[in-house]
Design a protein around this motif. Sequence first.
Motif, PDB file in Angstrom:
ATOM      1  N   ARG A 276       0.830  -1.204   0.000  1.00 18.47           N
ATOM      2  CA  ARG A 276       0.000   0.000   0.000  1.00 18.47           C
ATOM      3  C   ARG A 276       0.866   1.255   0.000  1.00 18.47           C
ATOM      4  NH1 ARG A 276      -4.823  -0.189   4.332  1.00 18.47           N
ATOM      5  NH2 ARG A 276      -4.865   2.014   3.698  1.00 18.47           N
TER       6      ARG A 276
ATOM      7  N   CYS B 257      -6.907  -1.866   0.738  1.00 16.30           N
ATOM      8  CA  CYS B 257      -6.103  -3.087   0.623  1.00 16.30           C
ATOM      9  C   CYS B 257      -6.338  -3.744  -0.741  1.00 16.30           C
ATOM     10  CB  CYS B 257      -6.450  -4.058   1.748  1.00 16.30           C
ATOM     11  SG  CYS B 257      -5.728  -3.630   3.349  1.00 16.30           S
ATOM     12  N   ALA B 258      -7.601  -3.739  -1.187  1.00 15.26           N
ATOM     13  CA  ALA B 258      -7.914  -4.309  -2.501  1.00 15.26           C
ATOM     14  C   ALA B 258      -7.217  -3.533  -3.603  1.00 15.26           C
ATOM     15  CB  ALA B 258      -9.427  -4.298  -2.720  1.00 15.26           C
ATOM     16  N   ARG B 259      -7.179  -2.229  -3.453  1.00 16.33           N
ATOM     17  CA  ARG B 259      -6.505  -1.378  -4.441  1.00 16.33           C
ATOM     18  C   ARG B 259      -5.034  -1.751  -4.576  1.00 16.33           C
ATOM     19  NH1 ARG B 259      -3.665   3.537  -3.834  1.00 16.33           N
ATOM     20  NH2 ARG B 259      -3.775   4.927  -5.641  1.00 16.33           N
TER      21      ARG B 259
ATOM     22  N   GLY C 176      -3.965  -4.743  -3.991  1.00 17.45           N
ATOM     23  CA  GLY C 176      -3.877  -6.168  -4.287  1.00 17.45           C
ATOM     24  C   GLY C 176      -3.551  -7.016  -3.094  1.00 17.45           C
ATOM     25  N   THR C 177      -3.956  -6.540  -1.888  1.00 13.20           N
ATOM     26  CA  THR C 177      -3.635  -7.287  -0.673  1.00 13.20           C
ATOM     27  C   THR C 177      -4.889  -7.785   0.029  1.00 13.20           C
ATOM     28  OG1 THR C 177      -3.612  -5.249   0.640  1.00 13.20           O
ATOM     29  CG2 THR C 177      -1.519  -5.997  -0.299  1.00 13.20           C
TER      30      THR C 177
ATOM     31  N   ASP D 154     -10.785 -12.387  -3.026  1.00 15.46           N
ATOM     32  CA  ASP D 154     -11.229 -11.002  -3.065  1.00 15.46           C
ATOM     33  C   ASP D 154     -10.090 -10.029  -3.309  1.00 15.46           C
ATOM     34  OD1 ASP D 154     -13.862 -11.649  -2.634  1.00 15.46           O
ATOM     35  OD2 ASP D 154     -13.661 -11.599  -0.445  1.00 15.46           O
ATOM     36  N   ALA D 155      -8.861 -10.542  -3.453  1.00 16.52           N
ATOM     37  CA  ALA D 155      -7.733  -9.646  -3.670  1.00 16.52           C
ATOM     38  C   ALA D 155      -7.965  -8.819  -4.922  1.00 16.52           C
ATOM     39  CB  ALA D 155      -6.439 -10.454  -3.805  1.00 16.52           C
ATOM     40  N   GLY D 156      -7.817  -7.517  -4.795  1.00 15.30           N
ATOM     41  CA  GLY D 156      -7.990  -6.619  -5.925  1.00 15.30           C
ATOM     42  C   GLY D 156      -9.419  -6.179  -6.149  1.00 15.30           C
ATOM     43  N   ARG D 157     -10.383  -6.673  -5.361  1.00 18.17           N
ATOM     44  CA  ARG D 157     -11.781  -6.288  -5.524  1.00 18.17           C
ATOM     45  C   ARG D 157     -12.252  -5.506  -4.304  1.00 18.17           C
ATOM     46  NH1 ARG D 157     -14.741  -8.518  -9.410  1.00 18.17           N
ATOM     47  NH2 ARG D 157     -16.670  -8.348  -8.198  1.00 18.17           N
TER      48      ARG D 157
ATOM     49  N   PRO E 188     -10.914   2.135  -6.967  1.00 23.30           N
ATOM     50  CA  PRO E 188     -10.367   1.256  -8.009  1.00 23.30           C
ATOM     51  C   PRO E 188     -11.015   1.564  -9.352  1.00 23.30           C
ATOM     52  CG  PRO E 188     -11.145   0.007  -6.099  1.00 23.30           C
ATOM     53  CD  PRO E 188     -11.655   1.399  -5.949  1.00 23.30           C
TER      54      PRO E 188
ATOM     55  N   ASP F 277     -12.911  -3.173 -11.733  1.00 19.00           N
ATOM     56  CA  ASP F 277     -12.489  -3.984 -10.601  1.00 19.00           C
ATOM     57  C   ASP F 277     -13.427  -3.875  -9.415  1.00 19.00           C
ATOM     58  OD1 ASP F 277     -10.247  -4.801 -11.953  1.00 19.00           O
ATOM     59  OD2 ASP F 277      -9.060  -3.085 -11.283  1.00 19.00           O
TER      60      ASP F 277
END
Length: 327
Positions: A249, A288-290, A292-293, A298-301, A320, A324
Amino acid sequence: MDVEVQEKDAVKSASGDADRLRLWLEGERAVAGARDLLLETGADVELASRVSLGIDAAVFVSEDDVEGTVSQIGGHRVVRYDGALEIAGGELCLFDDMIVQTEGYATAPYVSISVPTAFAVVDELDLAALRADLAAARATGVLPAYLTTALATVVDQRRWLEPLLPDDDAPRRLLLCADGTLRDGPGGRVVSADGSIDPSHHVPPAEDAGEIARFLGAAKVVRALRARLGREVSVAGYDGKVGSVGAGRTDSVFVASDDASSYVVDIATSRIDRVPDAVATVVEQTLCARAGTGDGGDAGRAPEGSERVLEALALERFLPASADRAL
């Protein structure tokens, strides 16, 4: 005005000047549009009078050089200090007994923090200690106590936080050295008379600059909220939960909480919002999704409702891409 009122005003003024010196050490502006200036002992006061500082700037002047300074600085508040600007192991005294001390970061675990203290990363030993603290915090989810006490800060904190902040290369405070060199802080870049910095002085960030920035940013948020709220506060990612640090992040937003409330803090704008726990969770999961964590699939969403939540908190710049988002 009676003596007691005068004494209270003097204490308030000294405390305010100490806080202003702390901001100067951090690399922050104390007043919008102004740049505070510190003159090293022996610096040319006449040269200082030609530096553009802006309205309401303060000028820190050594007790040895203060005579005649007021008439030359041109309306700026002159703050006397005693001592020398030693970035590691120094002390600056304001108003006889208001002390700000500076120490090398590697010594932080062993320093008694009874007065405002600024830790500086001045060599490889300090940098190694900072990275060791980052690794420990990543493993344990706990920030070191010496970074979260209200009396502590980090020299050039603003520069360490740059990976999280909008691009702004303009110097926010100035140092006039005894040799006549104007810099943007202790050991900083040379500043020209017009206030610009030579692009050749730019140093490429280290690979872990983003992680270091998030680590120091979390500590900054804890200190600020503890001072503001007067109670214990924790920051998501550094709340004692192992493995909760969001690697990768580089946003400027931190979600914090105490026993009663949750808070969303944007250190880029200094905005603090008290929010319901559910909103805080959406913000943390979205950012966190932004990066990719996110967890598992759900990673990235981003979670449902994230767009409305971030827009309401003036954080829409972190949304995002539409493809996404969870529909």
